[in-house]
Design a protein around this motif. Structure first.
Motif, PDB file in Angstrom:
ATOM      1  N   TRP A  39      33.215  24.469  14.967  1.00  0.00           N
ATOM      2  CA  TRP A  39      33.867  25.576  15.663  1.00  0.00           C
ATOM      3  C   TRP A  39      34.271  26.663  14.672  1.00  0.00           C
ATOM      4  O   TRP A  39      34.088  27.846  14.913  1.00  0.00           O
ATOM      5  N   ALA A  40      34.783  26.259  13.526  1.00  0.00           N
ATOM      6  CA  ALA A  40      35.222  27.230  12.521  1.00  0.00           C
ATOM      7  C   ALA A  40      34.032  27.970  11.904  1.00  0.00           C
ATOM      8  O   ALA A  40      34.078  29.194  11.743  1.00  0.00           O
ATOM      9  N   ALA A  41      32.973  27.250  11.589  1.00  0.00           N
ATOM     10  CA  ALA A  41      31.819  27.849  10.910  1.00  0.00           C
ATOM     11  C   ALA A  41      30.944  28.664  11.856  1.00  0.00           C
ATOM     12  O   ALA A  41      30.394  29.690  11.473  1.00  0.00           O
ATOM     13  N   LYS A  42      30.789  28.175  13.085  1.00  0.00           N
ATOM     14  CA  LYS A  42      29.921  28.824  14.085  1.00  0.00           C
ATOM     15  C   LYS A  42      28.502  29.053  13.560  1.00  0.00           C
ATOM     16  O   LYS A  42      27.855  30.046  13.862  1.00  0.00           O
ATOM     17  N   ALA A  75      24.054  19.731  11.538  1.00  0.00           N
ATOM     18  CA  ALA A  75      24.727  19.852  12.830  1.00  0.00           C
ATOM     19  C   ALA A  75      24.683  21.311  13.260  1.00  0.00           C
ATOM     20  O   ALA A  75      24.886  22.214  12.448  1.00  0.00           O
ATOM     21  N   VAL A  76      24.408  21.515  14.539  1.00  0.00           N
ATOM     22  CA  VAL A  76      24.237  22.862  15.091  1.00  0.00           C
ATOM     23  C   VAL A  76      25.256  23.062  16.203  1.00  0.00           C
ATOM     24  O   VAL A  76      25.214  22.362  17.215  1.00  0.00           O
ATOM     25  N   GLY A  83      35.307  28.489  22.888  1.00  0.00           N
ATOM     26  CA  GLY A  83      35.285  27.253  22.124  1.00  0.00           C
ATOM     27  C   GLY A  83      33.926  26.613  21.970  1.00  0.00           C
ATOM     28  O   GLY A  83      32.900  27.135  22.391  1.00  0.00           O
ATOM     29  N   LEU A  84      33.968  25.441  21.369  1.00  0.00           N
ATOM     30  CA  LEU A  84      32.784  24.634  21.147  1.00  0.00           C
ATOM     31  C   LEU A  84      32.493  23.853  22.427  1.00  0.00           C
ATOM     32  O   LEU A  84      33.350  23.115  22.911  1.00  0.00           O
TER      33      LEU A  84
END
Length: 125
Positions: A39-42, A75-76, A83-84
């Motif tokens: 979520w942070a990296a997107k 991971a993608v 949000g995620l």
């Protein structure tokens, strides 16, 4: 490739599809390091650990079962504004780090397509 989707009723991510047979049965908590980092990296994150890769140690430790079950090397994230909504754990059948690095932009495009499809399916429910 294993697709995890948010299960709002349980408050975690569950496997909804996989190219691995039988599908892994692992779940990932909303607050797990893997979910928080995605979520942070997107963006796609590589899960090929290096001894000097201190930033991802919580993922390697707390999400080791999920990574191993899915034979994941990256991971993608599948994100929306709020949000995620899920993520893909992808393996590397050719075991080539150079090739993996070259596919990351393509995985970003695939993530956008999967997110759009999941969103449209949610609207029908």
């Amino acid at each position: 490739v294993t697709l995890f989707a948010l299960d709002p009723a349980r408050g975690d991510f569950t496997v909804v599809g996989s190219t691995i047979l039988p599908s892994p049965s692992e779940r990932v908590a909303l607050e797990a390091p893997l979910a928080r980092e995605l979520w942070a990296a997107k963006r796609v994150i590589a899960l090929r650990g290096r001894p000097d890769d201190l930033a991802y140690i919580p993922i390697y430790v707390e999400n080791a079962k999920q990574i191993a079950a899915c034979e994941a090397v990256c991971a993608v994230p599948l994100t929306q504004r709020d949000g995620l909504i899920g993520f893909l754990l992808c393996g590397d059948p050719e075991e080539g780090n150079e090739k993996l690095a070259g596919t990351m932009p393509l995985l970003e495009v695939v993530a956008q397509m999967v997110t759009a499809r999941l969103t449209s399916l949610e609207g029908r429910g």
